[in-house]
Motif scaffolding. Structure first.
Motif, mmCIF file in Angstrom:
data_model
loop_
_atom_site.group_PDB
_atom_site.id
_atom_site.type_symbol
_atom_site.label_atom_id
_atom_site.label_comp_id
_atom_site.label_asym_id
_atom_site.label_seq_id
_atom_site.Cartn_x
_atom_site.Cartn_y
_atom_site.Cartn_z
ATOM 1 N N ARG A 168 0.837 -1.207 0.000
ATOM 2 C CA ARG A 168 0.000 0.000 0.000
ATOM 3 C C ARG A 168 0.870 1.254 0.000
ATOM 4 N N ALA A 169 1.952 1.231 0.778
ATOM 5 C CA ALA A 169 2.837 2.397 0.866
ATOM 6 C C ALA A 169 3.506 2.685 -0.462
ATOM 7 N N THR A 170 4.009 1.654 -1.117
ATOM 8 C CA THR A 170 4.686 1.870 -2.395
ATOM 9 C C THR A 170 3.683 2.278 -3.466
ATOM 10 N N SER A 171 2.481 1.712 -3.427
ATOM 11 C CA SER A 171 1.449 2.099 -4.386
ATOM 12 C C SER A 171 1.030 3.552 -4.197
ATOM 13 N N ALA A 172 1.148 4.047 -2.963
ATOM 14 C CA ALA A 172 0.802 5.439 -2.671
ATOM 15 C C ALA A 172 1.929 6.398 -3.041
ATOM 16 N N GLY A 173 3.046 5.842 -3.513
ATOM 17 C CA GLY A 173 4.163 6.682 -3.931
ATOM 18 C C GLY A 173 5.100 7.098 -2.817
#
Length: 251
Positions: A168-173
């Motif tokens: 989720r963190a990486t998908s959120a940039g």
């Protein structure tokens, strides 16, 4: 229960309940942030392990309370070689306050992280800091809150504890990620958490190991596992903070 459907420890439920009741500031905050990656690089160039030292008067997982002036503690940590500071602004369970963060940031020249349970965009507008902590486990719309933080000039540090939260963190940039070794459902600490998740973190992310780092051996273990920096609270607050920071940054 949290977003993962897990039952939370009573202390965490109490913290979240209080966080949901807190409002934001009256005006939108705009920050000229001190760069965290630059501060870490400067520490490395000086031969120090990059450490974010935490000004934490008390917490649900520690005994007692430390009543020193927060500014004195912060300056002592910087004197010991801290690359950055973390300041609790949660008042009811950690003894922190936005006013303490404001005083500390004015007194030091290193980046300052606001550590709190921020759940809504309005709660970003409470006090200026260089970094804000966003805990993936408790944020409903993580991409929106990351974007809102950046729009104000903050550097968002997204905290994760599981592979799903990391995704989720990486998908959120997120480009500043902290892996918390403490399971906030049970408040148990396991340094294996960082070691198991770190290999999955993209190379362009600045990676921070959080919680349970108490010794020089722990520092070395986290660094060998890929930590660019370490966030350390209790092991620094217990005793002579300057000496504690110096010892841990020399590892």
């Amino acid at each position: 229960m949290d977003a993962n459907g897990e039952e939370l420890a009573p202390a965490v439920r109490s913290i979240l309940s209080a966080a949901r009741d807190r409002t934001g500031g009256e005006e939108r905050v705009s920050v000229e942030a001190r760069s965290v990656p630059a501060a870490f690089a400067a520490a490395e160039a000086d031969g120090r392990v990059p450490v974010i030292a935490e000004v934490k008067p008390t917490s649900p997982t520690t005994d007692g309370r430390r009543d020193d002036d927060p500014v004195d503690l912060a300056r002592a940590m910087v004197d010991g070689g801290a690359a950055a500071l973390s300041v609790l602004t949660e008042p009811e369970h950690f003894g922190g306050s936005p006013a303490s963060l404001e005083r500390i940031r004015a007194a030091v020249d290193v980046p300052v992280l606001r550590k709190d349970f921020i759940l809504t965009e309005a709660q970003l507008d409470v006090v200026e800091s260089d970094v804000v902590l966003l805990i993936a486990r408790f944020v409903d719309d993580l991409p929106a809150l990351v974007a809102a933080a950046r729009e104000r000039g903050f550097q968002p540090l997204v905290e994760v504890h599981t592979r799903a939260e990391l995704d989720r963190a990486t998908s959120a940039g997120a480009d500043l990620i902290g892996i918390n070794n403490r399971d906030l459902a049970r408040l148990e600490v396991d340094l294996d958490t960082f070691e198991s998740l770190a290999p999955s973190v993209p190379d362009d992310v600045t990676l921070i190991a959080e919680s349970g780092i108490a010794s020089v051996a722990d520092v070395r273990r986290m660094r060998e596992a890929g930590a660019d920096a370490l966030l350390i609270g209790s092991a620094i607050m217990d005793g002579d903070v300057t000496a504690n920071v110096r010892r841990l940054t020399s590892a």
